[in-house]
Design a protein around this motif. Sequence first.
Motif, PDB file in Angstrom:
ATOM      1  N   ALA A 221       0.824  -1.204   0.000  1.00  0.00           N
ATOM      2  CA  ALA A 221       0.000   0.000   0.000  1.00  0.00           C
ATOM      3  C   ALA A 221       0.855   1.250   0.000  1.00  0.00           C
ATOM      4  CB  ALA A 221      -0.935  -0.006   1.218  1.00  0.00           C
ATOM      5  N   ALA A 222       1.940   1.242   0.811  1.00  0.00           N
ATOM      6  CA  ALA A 222       2.837   2.400   0.848  1.00  0.00           C
ATOM      7  C   ALA A 222       3.525   2.591  -0.484  1.00  0.00           C
ATOM      8  CB  ALA A 222       3.857   2.227   1.965  1.00  0.00           C
ATOM      9  N   ASP A 223       3.979   1.489  -1.095  1.00  0.00           N
ATOM     10  CA  ASP A 223       4.631   1.581  -2.409  1.00  0.00           C
ATOM     11  C   ASP A 223       3.673   2.131  -3.465  1.00  0.00           C
ATOM     12  OD1 ASP A 223       7.099   0.624  -1.588  1.00  0.00           O
ATOM     13  OD2 ASP A 223       6.551  -1.462  -1.913  1.00  0.00           O
ATOM     14  N   ALA A 224       2.434   1.622  -3.458  1.00  0.00           N
ATOM     15  CA  ALA A 224       1.454   2.066  -4.453  1.00  0.00           C
ATOM     16  C   ALA A 224       1.164   3.552  -4.301  1.00  0.00           C
ATOM     17  CB  ALA A 224       0.170   1.248  -4.312  1.00  0.00           C
ATOM     18  N   ALA A 225       0.963   3.999  -3.072  1.00  0.00           N
ATOM     19  CA  ALA A 225       0.657   5.406  -2.842  1.00  0.00           C
ATOM     20  C   ALA A 225       1.831   6.299  -3.201  1.00  0.00           C
ATOM     21  CB  ALA A 225       0.249   5.615  -1.380  1.00  0.00           C
TER      22      ALA A 225
ATOM     23  N   GLU B 156      -8.198   8.094   5.998  1.00  0.00           N
ATOM     24  CA  GLU B 156      -7.552   9.302   5.499  1.00  0.00           C
ATOM     25  C   GLU B 156      -6.082   9.262   5.887  1.00  0.00           C
ATOM     26  OE1 GLU B 156      -8.798  11.586   3.650  1.00  0.00           O
ATOM     27  OE2 GLU B 156     -10.955  11.154   3.727  1.00  0.00           O
ATOM     28  N   MET B 157      -5.195   9.366   4.885  1.00  0.00           N
ATOM     29  CA  MET B 157      -3.759   9.224   5.104  1.00  0.00           C
ATOM     30  C   MET B 157      -2.993  10.270   4.309  1.00  0.00           C
ATOM     31  SD  MET B 157      -3.624   5.060   4.841  1.00  0.00           S
ATOM     32  CE  MET B 157      -4.822   5.034   3.520  1.00  0.00           C
ATOM     33  N   VAL B 158      -1.691  10.306   4.545  1.00  0.00           N
ATOM     34  CA  VAL B 158      -0.766  11.161   3.795  1.00  0.00           C
ATOM     35  C   VAL B 158       0.429  10.303   3.393  1.00  0.00           C
ATOM     36  CG1 VAL B 158       0.793  13.127   3.914  1.00  0.00           C
ATOM     37  CG2 VAL B 158      -1.465  13.283   4.960  1.00  0.00           C
ATOM     38  N   VAL B 159       0.833  10.416   2.122  1.00  0.00           N
ATOM     39  CA  VAL B 159       1.997   9.682   1.645  1.00  0.00           C
ATOM     40  C   VAL B 159       3.141  10.665   1.396  1.00  0.00           C
ATOM     41  CG1 VAL B 159       1.285   9.796  -0.785  1.00  0.00           C
ATOM     42  CG2 VAL B 159       2.876   8.016  -0.040  1.00  0.00           C
ATOM     43  N   ASP B 160       4.339  10.273   1.791  1.00  0.00           N
ATOM     44  CA  ASP B 160       5.565  11.013   1.498  1.00  0.00           C
ATOM     45  C   ASP B 160       6.293  10.231   0.415  1.00  0.00           C
ATOM     46  OD1 ASP B 160       8.315  11.875   1.511  1.00  0.00           O
ATOM     47  OD2 ASP B 160       7.909  12.876   3.429  1.00  0.00           O
TER      48      ASP B 160
ATOM     49  N   GLY C 172       8.742   7.213   1.177  1.00  0.00           N
ATOM     50  CA  GLY C 172       7.960   6.006   0.985  1.00  0.00           C
ATOM     51  C   GLY C 172       7.067   5.676   2.160  1.00  0.00           C
ATOM     52  N   THR C 173       6.684   6.660   2.966  1.00  0.00           N
ATOM     53  CA  THR C 173       5.861   6.415   4.149  1.00  0.00           C
ATOM     54  C   THR C 173       4.401   6.725   3.861  1.00  0.00           C
ATOM     55  OG1 THR C 173       6.272   8.646   4.964  1.00  0.00           O
ATOM     56  CG2 THR C 173       7.753   6.896   5.733  1.00  0.00           C
ATOM     57  N   LEU C 174       3.523   5.985   4.508  1.00  0.00           N
ATOM     58  CA  LEU C 174       2.085   6.183   4.401  1.00  0.00           C
ATOM     59  C   LEU C 174       1.545   6.264   5.822  1.00  0.00           C
ATOM     60  CD1 LEU C 174      -0.399   6.327   2.529  1.00  0.00           C
ATOM     61  CD2 LEU C 174      -0.552   3.836   2.680  1.00  0.00           C
TER      62      LEU C 174
ATOM     63  N   ARG D 223       8.360   0.507   6.044  1.00  0.00           N
ATOM     64  CA  ARG D 223       7.924   1.385   4.953  1.00  0.00           C
ATOM     65  C   ARG D 223       8.936   2.474   4.656  1.00  0.00           C
ATOM     66  NH1 ARG D 223       3.721   1.204   8.224  1.00  0.00           N
ATOM     67  NH2 ARG D 223       3.754   3.424   8.693  1.00  0.00           N
ATOM     68  N   ARG D 224       9.800   2.790   5.620  1.00  0.00           N
ATOM     69  CA  ARG D 224      10.777   3.843   5.394  1.00  0.00           C
ATOM     70  C   ARG D 224      12.021   3.213   4.780  1.00  0.00           C
ATOM     71  NH1 ARG D 224      10.885   8.912   7.591  1.00  0.00           N
ATOM     72  NH2 ARG D 224       9.317   8.367   9.126  1.00  0.00           N
ATOM     73  N   ARG D 225      11.870   2.760   3.530  1.00  0.00           N
ATOM     74  CA  ARG D 225      12.954   2.034   2.885  1.00  0.00           C
ATOM     75  C   ARG D 225      13.772   2.932   1.977  1.00  0.00           C
ATOM     76  NH1 ARG D 225       9.401  -2.268   0.175  1.00  0.00           N
ATOM     77  NH2 ARG D 225       7.969  -0.548   0.272  1.00  0.00           N
ATOM     78  N   THR D 226      14.903   2.515   1.627  1.00  0.00           N
ATOM     79  CA  THR D 226      15.754   3.293   0.728  1.00  0.00           C
ATOM     80  C   THR D 226      15.187   3.224  -0.675  1.00  0.00           C
ATOM     81  OG1 THR D 226      17.115   1.386   0.163  1.00  0.00           O
ATOM     82  CG2 THR D 226      17.761   2.660   2.108  1.00  0.00           C
TER      83      THR D 226
END
Length: 524
Positions: free
Chosen positions: A43-47, A72-76, A80-82, A114-117
Amino acid sequence: MSPAVHSWPVIRLTIGEGEIVADANGDVLTYPVLDEASAADVAADAAAEACRRLGLAACRVQGHTEDGEVYEMVVDAELGTLEERDDTTSTGTAGVTGAGRGFGSARAGSKAARRRTPARRKAVLWGSAGVLAVTVGFSAFYTLQDNTAEPVATIYTPPPAQLPVPAPAGWDTYGDWTTPMTGSTVKAILDPSGQPVSVDGSKLIGHDPRTGVERWTRTAPFTVAQLALFTLDGQSRVAAAAARDLVLFGDGADPIRVDVPRDGTIVLDGGTAPRVDLPNKRTLIVGADGSTAARVVPAAAEPIEALGDDLVAADTRSGRIWRISQDSAALPAPVKLPAPSAGADLVTVLGSVNGTVVAAWKTDKTTTIGFYALGDAADATEATQVGIVDVDGTDVATSGIQVDRENGLLMAGSLLVDVDAQEAHRLPGAGKLAAGYAWVTTNTEQLRINAQGVTEETTDAARAAIPDVITDNGKAITRAEGSSTGLLYALTQVAPRPTAPPTPSSTATSTPSPTSTVSPKENS
């Protein structure tokens, strides 16, 4: 420094069985979930990828599950964070344990995972053809963006199309733009700024009237079946309803829920406020904050209009009217509408439009329409006759009465009443009231008749479409009823064509009578 997060656009993230779909304003990405434990990571990757395709550093994300839950979310996109929005409370349950089970607080799965390089993220996204399937609706672009710069979004412009049925009288079948409605039959409305609002399942979409570009979206927690715009306590509210569910939308993205009793009937076209009619002769009138005010309906009467916090009720046979402003069984004394002339018999109370009660009376040869302004006294209902008008014939429909409150119109069978102007016109046949006009269909043609009873346009197609609304720039926002396309069309107005000279049978035959002011004294 965190990148700016703007209120629009919004990425729609849908968790299905074994896959996650990201919709970035028309650019659709589909990600299989191969391992249930990785649903949050996928989900984080897709967003994040959807956000980059919009050319943004950060973006709002709305997560939808198969159970109808919304997060309701926010993606960076850089990290790569959701994350769940700090100012929004999730509507679901915590934890993402597999595809299709929910986003939880949108923090499911460890933050570190989710906080991957970028290298790790790239490996997941592009490592093999089996990991990612992409369907692109238009050419995307990428923009390196400074955190302090205004984000630049890729704009999805709805495509033009041909209406598959004959166009309304005065418009062409070519739609400048279209938008999907996935089988919805909900009428479009105009929001407070004049933008057309369409319904696609549970999603409300505000469009630029010229281009159709999505300007705002709201999501109801159910499939929307009714839609209407109100001004409640000085605040604009869009009301969306299903059979037993009602929410209001204001300036914020989150819906304002209204508590609807199980046996209540939601009415969005019955006044200046939404109301819920109950079988025990009570009505709930809805306020701007979703609260309700109860009003007792007299035993012999029926509600005909929610007027602010008040309820207007009528005994349509006797002509008695109540304006009820308190939650009390001690009802105000009703007023009985005075006859416009000696010997006139009441046919029915047609309705109440923005505080003006309209009643039909008849003599041997004519029908008289009376207009009555309601007073605001709390202990006794007051009604002053402010106008009467005669029309030929005695045929008056007592059911299926249509009201267009925005334009102050009422239609009963072949009778068109302009309540604001206190006029009435006999039409060449029964029709439909929509977008400020009466649309009358004969065996061979459709007539578009204005509030003055004048036919402005005709079309040779007897089964032509009827628009939901007409925008300020002349677009007829139209559904193709009976068609399988499932689209809403913005039709272009065509140049007027000459019409035949009016004939006595097709023109207004009413002659306004002098306005009279009567303060009725008879109560019952």
